[in-house]
Design a protein around this motif. Structure first.
Motif, PDB file in Angstrom:
ATOM      1  N   ALA A   3       0.660  -1.293  -0.296  1.00  0.00           N
ATOM      2  CA  ALA A   3       0.000  -0.396   0.434  1.00  0.00           C
ATOM      3  C   ALA A   3       0.956   1.497   0.021  1.00  0.00           C
ATOM      4  CB  ALA A   3      -1.220  -0.354   1.262  1.00  0.00           C
ATOM      5  N   ASP A   4       1.605   1.080   0.693  1.00  0.00           N
ATOM      6  CA  ASP A   4       2.771   2.173   0.770  1.00  0.00           C
ATOM      7  C   ASP A   4       3.591   2.910  -0.270  1.00  0.00           C
ATOM      8  OD1 ASP A   4       2.382   3.190   3.183  1.00  0.00           O
ATOM      9  OD2 ASP A   4       3.747   1.726   4.180  1.00  0.00           O
ATOM     10  N   ALA A   5       3.905   1.628  -0.858  1.00  0.00           N
ATOM     11  CA  ALA A   5       4.480   1.802  -2.083  1.00  0.00           C
ATOM     12  C   ALA A   5       3.037   2.221  -3.415  1.00  0.00           C
ATOM     13  CB  ALA A   5       4.934   0.534  -2.517  1.00  0.00           C
ATOM     14  N   ARG A   6       2.340   1.889  -3.185  1.00  0.00           N
ATOM     15  CA  ARG A   6       0.816   2.399  -4.157  1.00  0.00           C
ATOM     16  C   ARG A   6       0.694   3.884  -4.004  1.00  0.00           C
ATOM     17  NH1 ARG A   6      -1.488   2.438  -8.840  1.00  0.00           N
ATOM     18  NH2 ARG A   6      -3.271   2.377  -8.740  1.00  0.00           N
ATOM     19  N   LEU A   7       0.825   4.352  -2.815  1.00  0.00           N
ATOM     20  CA  LEU A   7       1.089   5.341  -2.177  1.00  0.00           C
ATOM     21  C   LEU A   7       1.656   6.772  -3.066  1.00  0.00           C
ATOM     22  CD1 LEU A   7      -0.498   5.303   1.432  1.00  0.00           C
ATOM     23  CD2 LEU A   7      -1.864   6.201  -0.857  1.00  0.00           C
ATOM     24  N   ALA A   8       2.807   6.347  -3.262  1.00  0.00           N
ATOM     25  CA  ALA A   8       4.247   6.757  -3.334  1.00  0.00           C
ATOM     26  C   ALA A   8       4.203   6.499  -4.911  1.00  0.00           C
ATOM     27  CB  ALA A   8       5.449   5.962  -3.114  1.00  0.00           C
ATOM     28  N   GLU A   9       3.844   5.686  -5.814  1.00  0.00           N
ATOM     29  CA  GLU A   9       3.785   5.861  -7.513  1.00  0.00           C
ATOM     30  C   GLU A   9       2.507   6.670  -7.498  1.00  0.00           C
ATOM     31  OE1 GLU A   9       2.920   1.767 -10.748  1.00  0.00           O
ATOM     32  OE2 GLU A   9       1.013   2.507  -8.722  1.00  0.00           O
ATOM     33  N   LEU A  14      -0.450  11.814   2.937  1.00  0.00           N
ATOM     34  CA  LEU A  14      -1.312  11.092   3.866  1.00  0.00           C
ATOM     35  C   LEU A  14      -0.746  12.555   4.985  1.00  0.00           C
ATOM     36  CD1 LEU A  14      -1.174   7.604   4.707  1.00  0.00           C
ATOM     37  CD2 LEU A  14      -2.738   8.897   2.864  1.00  0.00           C
ATOM     38  N   PRO A  15      -1.789  13.098   5.653  1.00  0.00           N
ATOM     39  CA  PRO A  15      -1.804  13.931   6.418  1.00  0.00           C
ATOM     40  C   PRO A  15      -1.319  13.299   7.477  1.00  0.00           C
ATOM     41  CG  PRO A  15      -3.970  14.032   5.848  1.00  0.00           C
ATOM     42  CD  PRO A  15      -3.242  12.671   4.986  1.00  0.00           C
ATOM     43  N   PRO A  16      -1.135  13.772   8.069  1.00  0.00           N
ATOM     44  CA  PRO A  16      -0.762  13.654  10.153  1.00  0.00           C
ATOM     45  C   PRO A  16      -1.655  13.020  10.232  1.00  0.00           C
ATOM     46  CG  PRO A  16      -0.588  15.719  10.051  1.00  0.00           C
ATOM     47  CD  PRO A  16      -0.808  15.174   8.571  1.00  0.00           C
ATOM     48  N   ALA A  17      -1.383  12.025  10.965  1.00  0.00           N
ATOM     49  CA  ALA A  17      -3.144  11.501  11.560  1.00  0.00           C
ATOM     50  C   ALA A  17      -3.685  11.402  12.775  1.00  0.00           C
ATOM     51  CB  ALA A  17      -3.284   9.649  12.446  1.00  0.00           C
ATOM     52  N   PRO A  18      -5.037  11.930  12.963  1.00  0.00           N
ATOM     53  CA  PRO A  18      -5.659  12.893  13.849  1.00  0.00           C
ATOM     54  C   PRO A  18      -5.515  12.257  15.434  1.00  0.00           C
ATOM     55  CG  PRO A  18      -7.545  12.775  12.049  1.00  0.00           C
ATOM     56  CD  PRO A  18      -6.289  11.942  11.956  1.00  0.00           C
ATOM     57  N   LYS A  19      -5.152  13.065  16.348  1.00  0.00           N
ATOM     58  CA  LYS A  19      -4.574  12.251  17.721  1.00  0.00           C
ATOM     59  C   LYS A  19      -6.214  12.699  18.602  1.00  0.00           C
ATOM     60  CE  LYS A  19      -0.313  12.390  17.344  1.00  0.00           C
ATOM     61  NZ  LYS A  19       0.366  11.353  16.428  1.00  0.00           N
TER      62      LYS A  19
END
Length: 102
Positions: A3-9, A14-19
């Motif tokens: 999934a991370d490779a697909r996002l990079a492609e 991704l924004p920072p995850a909400p806390k």
């Protein structure tokens, strides 16, 4: 492909995850299910996109906000699961748009 490779492609950031804040928990994990709470159009710098589609922002801005909301959800899942590769299936998605009556 991960999934991370697909996002990079796709050149998606991704924004920072909400806390978690107060009673708000961005995700709750029960067994093998992850329930994601309501998210908004969080940008990579931590700010939110705002405005009502049709009166304050145009349709393209609404599309961009919906896209950013999806990316914020992915960020939350990755932060809480460790990897988006752990997501095997999406069971339900509910989306809402703040739009002018017309």
């Amino acid at each position: 492909m991960s999934a991370d490779a697909r996002l990079a492609e796709l050149k998606l950031e991704l924004p920072p995850a909400p806390k978690p804040q107060g009673v708000y928990k961005p995700v709750v994990i029960a067994g093998n299910m992850a329930y994601v709470s309501g998210h908004g159009p969080l940008k990579s710098d931590g700010t939110m996109l705002t405005g009502r589609v049709g009166s304050e922002v145009d349709q393209q801005a609404g599309y961009n906000a919906a896209r950013q909301t999806g990316l914020a959800i992915l960020a939350t899942l990755r932060a809480n699961l460790g990897s988006l590769d752990k997501v095997k299936r999406v069971v339900k998605v509910l989306g809402m748009v703040n739009a002018a009556p017309d």
